[in-house]
Scaffold this active site. Sequence first.
Site, short mmCIF file in Angstrom:
data_model
loop_
_atom_site.label_atom_id
_atom_site.label_comp_id
_atom_site.label_asym_id
_atom_site.label_seq_id
_atom_site.Cartn_x
_atom_site.Cartn_y
_atom_site.Cartn_z
N SER A 170 -40.79 -42.10 -77.32
CA SER A 170 -41.46 -43.27 -77.89
C SER A 170 -40.99 -44.55 -77.22
CB SER A 170 -41.12 -43.41 -79.37
OG SER A 170 -41.36 -42.23 -80.05
N ASN A 209 -45.77 -49.20 -79.10
CA ASN A 209 -44.64 -49.72 -79.89
C ASN A 209 -44.32 -51.18 -79.58
OD1 ASN A 209 -43.99 -47.60 -81.66
ND2 ASN A 209 -43.24 -46.42 -79.92
N HIS A 254 -47.30 -39.60 -74.32
CA HIS A 254 -46.89 -40.02 -75.66
C HIS A 254 -47.98 -39.68 -76.67
CE1 HIS A 254 -45.50 -43.65 -78.35
NE2 HIS A 254 -45.05 -42.50 -78.80
N GLU A 300 -50.92 -41.84 -75.11
CA GLU A 300 -50.54 -42.96 -74.25
C GLU A 300 -49.87 -42.33 -73.02
OE1 GLU A 300 -47.51 -45.54 -75.97
OE2 GLU A 300 -48.45 -47.30 -75.09
N1 LIG Z 1 -42.02 -38.39 -85.01
C1 LIG Z 1 -42.92 -39.23 -84.52
O1 LIG Z 1 -43.73 -39.83 -85.26
C2 LIG Z 1 -43.01 -39.45 -83.03
C3 LIG Z 1 -44.20 -39.98 -82.50
C4 LIG Z 1 -44.32 -40.10 -81.11
C5 LIG Z 1 -43.27 -39.72 -80.29
N2 LIG Z 1 -42.10 -39.23 -80.83
C6 LIG Z 1 -41.05 -38.81 -79.91
O2 LIG Z 1 -41.08 -37.40 -79.82
C7 LIG Z 1 -39.76 -36.89 -79.57
C8 LIG Z 1 -39.41 -35.88 -80.65
O3 LIG Z 1 -39.47 -36.50 -81.90
P1 LIG Z 1 -39.58 -35.66 -83.25
O4 LIG Z 1 -39.94 -36.64 -84.32
O5 LIG Z 1 -40.42 -34.45 -83.03
O6 LIG Z 1 -38.05 -35.22 -83.44
P2 LIG Z 1 -37.46 -34.03 -84.33
O7 LIG Z 1 -36.10 -34.45 -84.71
O8 LIG Z 1 -38.43 -33.63 -85.40
O9 LIG Z 1 -37.36 -32.81 -83.30
C9 LIG Z 1 -36.54 -32.80 -82.18
C10 LIG Z 1 -36.23 -31.39 -81.82
O10 LIG Z 1 -35.52 -31.36 -80.56
C11 LIG Z 1 -34.63 -30.29 -80.62
N3 LIG Z 1 -33.63 -30.42 -79.57
C12 LIG Z 1 -32.53 -31.20 -79.53
N4 LIG Z 1 -31.85 -31.01 -78.38
C13 LIG Z 1 -32.55 -30.10 -77.66
C14 LIG Z 1 -32.37 -29.48 -76.39
N5 LIG Z 1 -31.32 -29.79 -75.62
N6 LIG Z 1 -33.27 -28.58 -75.97
C15 LIG Z 1 -34.33 -28.26 -76.75
N7 LIG Z 1 -34.57 -28.81 -77.96
C16 LIG Z 1 -33.68 -29.72 -78.41
C17 LIG Z 1 -34.07 -30.33 -82.04
O11 LIG Z 1 -33.48 -29.09 -82.40
C18 LIG Z 1 -35.33 -30.65 -82.84
O12 LIG Z 1 -35.99 -29.47 -83.26
C19 LIG Z 1 -38.84 -38.11 -79.56
O13 LIG Z 1 -38.65 -38.52 -78.22
C20 LIG Z 1 -39.63 -39.16 -80.33
O14 LIG Z 1 -39.30 -40.47 -79.96
C21 LIG Z 1 -41.96 -39.06 -82.18
#
Ligand SMILES: NC(=O)c1ccc[n+]([C@@H]2O[C@H](COP(=O)([O-])OP(=O)(O)OC[C@H]3O[C@@H](n4cnc5c(N)ncnc54)[C@H](O)[C@@H]3O)[C@@H](O)[C@H]2O)c1
Length: 297
Positions: free
Chosen positions: A119, A190, A140, A152
């Site tokens: 993000s 963002n 994104h 995005e």
């Molecule tokens: N949640 C949102 O609304 C949103 C929206 C757009 C983008 N994002 C981006 O998406 C990404 C993930 O966010 P999320 O909300 O799904 O997070 P989340 O915490 O729900 O999931 C992250 C996952 O990554 C895993 N992980 C950690 N280290 C790892 C590794 N070394 N190898 C493999 N897996 C690993 C964790 O076990 C977890 O299951 C982030 O970069 C976030 O900024 C999130």
Amino acid sequence: MIRTVAVVGAGTMGNGIAHVFAQNNFEVNLVDVNAMQIGKALQTIAKNFDRQISKGAVREEQKKEALANISTFTGLREGVQDADLVIEAATENTALKLKIFRELDDSAPGSAILASNTSSISITKIASVTRRAEKVVGMHFMNPVPVMKLVEVINGFATDPSVTHTVVELSKLLGKVPCVVNDYPGFIANKILMPMINEAISSLYEGIAGVEEIDTIMKLGMAHPMGPLQLADFIGLDVCLSILNVLREGFGNPKYAPCPLLVNMVTAGRLGVKTGEGFYTYTPGSKELVVSGRFLK
Ligand SMILES: NC(=O)c1ccc[n+]([C@@H]2O[C@H](COP(=O)([O-])OP(=O)(O)OC[C@H]3O[C@@H](n4cnc5c(N)ncnc54)[C@H](O)[C@@H]3O)[C@@H](O)[C@H]2O)c1
């Protein structure tokens, strides 16, 4: 040609990304270091397909086919070794992402495109730790991925235009609408959304209006489906704080400084939906929107 897509991270975003690729007949390798997260992700994907089936948008057959397209891995190397495209959706932490991209560069085929769903972390910085910066790009997706149309697409400083083009066409194939932007802090989504949320929090902090009034004005006056305070709770106040800090540091401009109320709420662990309380309180099973007692007049 992209046939096999590895999704690294099976959390909120990873399971949604795996869902849409599997639904569109790609081979999906879903990778997470945490086996429990993979189990949870598969359950969520099945549940979300059931919802689509009940709305008549998808047939039971398609759910079965899509689930059969997903293989799961706890090892990164095994999960990405046959991938044409890797989409990293692991925890938003710069050191972790740089470590993952170094490993991806070593393990994924030399021809593979490496995308990040970050993000806020610089795509140029992520690309700089690989030997294929021209093949690193931002993809994104928005939450919830199966529902939200936007992707995005972020051009890193060194991203090759052909890579951006591939990712744009691929997003269209998934039924999404891609928008290409350049790599600067917060990208576009963002950079515009977070100052709005911060301004809503500042207005509450300054006593200009209450939670309900601020959200109702933005919902009914601007036709936003959700008010900025409710949206902040949904995104997670810790995530909002961290993106505002990225904007402030990245642009060196104090206009992005997070409101002290936001900082206090994060410090106190009131992070929104995920902790049960933010600007509103959340009771499992209830859809009623109840303003947190803290903000009642
Ligand atoms: N949640 C949102 O609304 C949103 C929206 C757009 C983008 N994002 C981006 O998406 C990404 C993930 O966010 P999320 O909300 O799904 O997070 P989340 O915490 O729900 O999931 C992250 C996952 O990554 C895993 N992980 C950690 N280290 C790892 C590794 N070394 N190898 C493999 N897996 C690993 C964790 O076990 C977890 O299951 C982030 O970069 C976030 O900024 C999130």
